[in-house]
Design an enzyme around this catalytic site. Sequence first.
Site, PDB file in Angstrom:
ATOM      1  N   LYS A  78     -56.794  14.796  20.880  1.00 56.27           N
ATOM      2  CA  LYS A  78     -57.857  14.489  22.130  1.00 56.27           C
ATOM      3  C   LYS A  78     -58.188  15.708  22.356  1.00 56.27           C
ATOM      4  O   LYS A  78     -59.440  15.733  23.087  1.00 56.27           O
ATOM      5  CB  LYS A  78     -57.002  13.681  23.018  1.00 56.27           C
ATOM      6  CG  LYS A  78     -56.031  14.324  24.092  1.00 56.27           C
ATOM      7  CD  LYS A  78     -55.912  13.714  25.279  1.00 56.27           C
ATOM      8  CE  LYS A  78     -55.005  14.296  26.406  1.00 56.27           C
ATOM      9  NZ  LYS A  78     -53.778  14.378  26.039  1.00 56.27           N
ATOM     10  N   HIS A 207     -43.880  15.045  28.889  1.00 56.63           N
ATOM     11  CA  HIS A 207     -44.932  15.998  28.869  1.00 56.63           C
ATOM     12  C   HIS A 207     -45.159  16.687  30.354  1.00 56.63           C
ATOM     13  O   HIS A 207     -45.136  15.717  31.287  1.00 56.63           O
ATOM     14  CB  HIS A 207     -46.551  15.236  28.816  1.00 56.63           C
ATOM     15  CG  HIS A 207     -47.521  16.127  28.309  1.00 56.63           C
ATOM     16  ND1 HIS A 207     -47.976  17.198  29.222  1.00 56.63           N
ATOM     17  CD2 HIS A 207     -48.526  16.318  27.291  1.00 56.63           C
ATOM     18  CE1 HIS A 207     -49.040  17.698  28.815  1.00 56.63           C
ATOM     19  NE2 HIS A 207     -49.226  17.212  27.579  1.00 56.63           N
ATOM     20  N   GLU A 281     -46.192  18.327  21.031  1.00 51.42           N
ATOM     21  CA  GLU A 281     -47.452  17.848  20.967  1.00 51.42           C
ATOM     22  C   GLU A 281     -48.561  18.842  21.531  1.00 51.42           C
ATOM     23  O   GLU A 281     -49.436  18.572  22.581  1.00 51.42           O
ATOM     24  CB  GLU A 281     -47.749  16.570  21.630  1.00 51.42           C
ATOM     25  CG  GLU A 281     -46.786  15.539  21.052  1.00 51.42           C
ATOM     26  CD  GLU A 281     -46.693  14.361  22.111  1.00 51.42           C
ATOM     27  OE1 GLU A 281     -47.004  14.172  23.195  1.00 51.42           O
ATOM     28  OE2 GLU A 281     -45.972  13.396  21.543  1.00 51.42           O
TER      29      GLU A 281
END
Length: 415
Positions: A78, A207, A281
């Site tokens: 993204k 995250h 990530e």
Amino acid sequence: MGSITRNLQGVLLGAPGVTGKRVTTLPKTGLTDFMRSVISKEKETKEPFYVLDLGVVSALFDKWTRTLPMVCPFYAVKCNPEPALLGSLAALGSNFDCASQAEIELVLSLGVSPDRIIYANPCKPGSHIKYAASVGVNLTTFDSKEELDKIQKWHPKCALLIRIKALDDSIARCPLGSKYGALPEEVTPLLEAAQTARLNVVGVSFHIGSGATYSQAYEGAIASTKSVFEAAVRLGMPRMTILNIGGGFTAGSLFDEAATTIKPALQAYFPNEPGLTIISEPGRFFAESPFTLATNVIGKRVRGELREYWINDGISGSLNCILNDHATITCTPLACNSNSANPTCKGERSYSSTVFGPTCDALDTVLTGHQLPELQVDDWLVFPNMGAYTAAAGSSFNGFNTAAILTYLSYSNLS
Ligand SMILES: *Cc1c(COP(=O)(O)O)cnc(C)c1O
């Protein structure tokens, strides 16, 4: 050393998304000259353009593997889905974090196998889950009972990571904790629900927030992960095997700081976990610095000492990062048109300047009170570090179509 560099360059030139495109090899400081050559070829149109430097991508990947060799990166698509970036990362050995069916399709279309993809959106449309099952993407995240119900319906064999809320994320530029992540008291009930549904929870993800400047947040989150691993053992579940430390990384000294927090935390909380796989990530880390944006000065107004300029990309386009990503941006002039003797305007007198984007919206203001030399219409403004959450989130508002901005590929020899 030279031949290793050349081999790596060869790997990237043959990468999916790159092969067949022109890649210009540059000396270490050759970017400005390269942009000037693109500009002189583009004399008619003067559209904004990006330069993606694959040499920088390669250096970042090398930096990652030397600094955190035990953590396997899954690039967060993204952040910037430019195919040449994705293909280069694939060729270098990165895996991918996709958040939707279209992102999975894009990564698969580059020849990446589905076992190198994590579908890391904790709340997915049922149809996208069904699609993931049909193409063999077999790892995803969840943080609610309702998500488990959908997964049981559409992809019951999928391996799952429970996304937990990183409690320290409020200091990040873009915290995610208000939207995602199970609270500590929700973890055991969710694991029990997965057990009852005979779903396979294999690990934990978190995250710490995007654009984090507080690297210590990784420590608390890794500690929380450990308690989830222990909760699974207490419930008699199979031993968890995947620890996903998410994104939030920025290249530069902040990355070294993050590694200095992460490595001892892994040692402290997971000293001898047999068969543990640690993944991450990163989005911003790989995407931000390889992209440079060049915009054309399409208008000018002088009000006393103040200089006002209009450029042909703005808040509804690449520079949406100012609003959406709370980005602090900077730019340098490239006065190709008016000042060929001194195109970068070094040493010239500067003026307090406003830079507007092209749409008829007063909000479309890119910079205010910025010191710039006197520019003329048709000169250029260049924005470095423009790859993270820029073109990916731009629109075509007012007919200025962000998706149409061309990307030129270069390979700087940085070693
Ligand atoms: C946005 C996002 C990322 C990437 O975050 P960065 O801060 O750009 O590294 C990674 N994982 C998930 C689940 C995300 O939503």
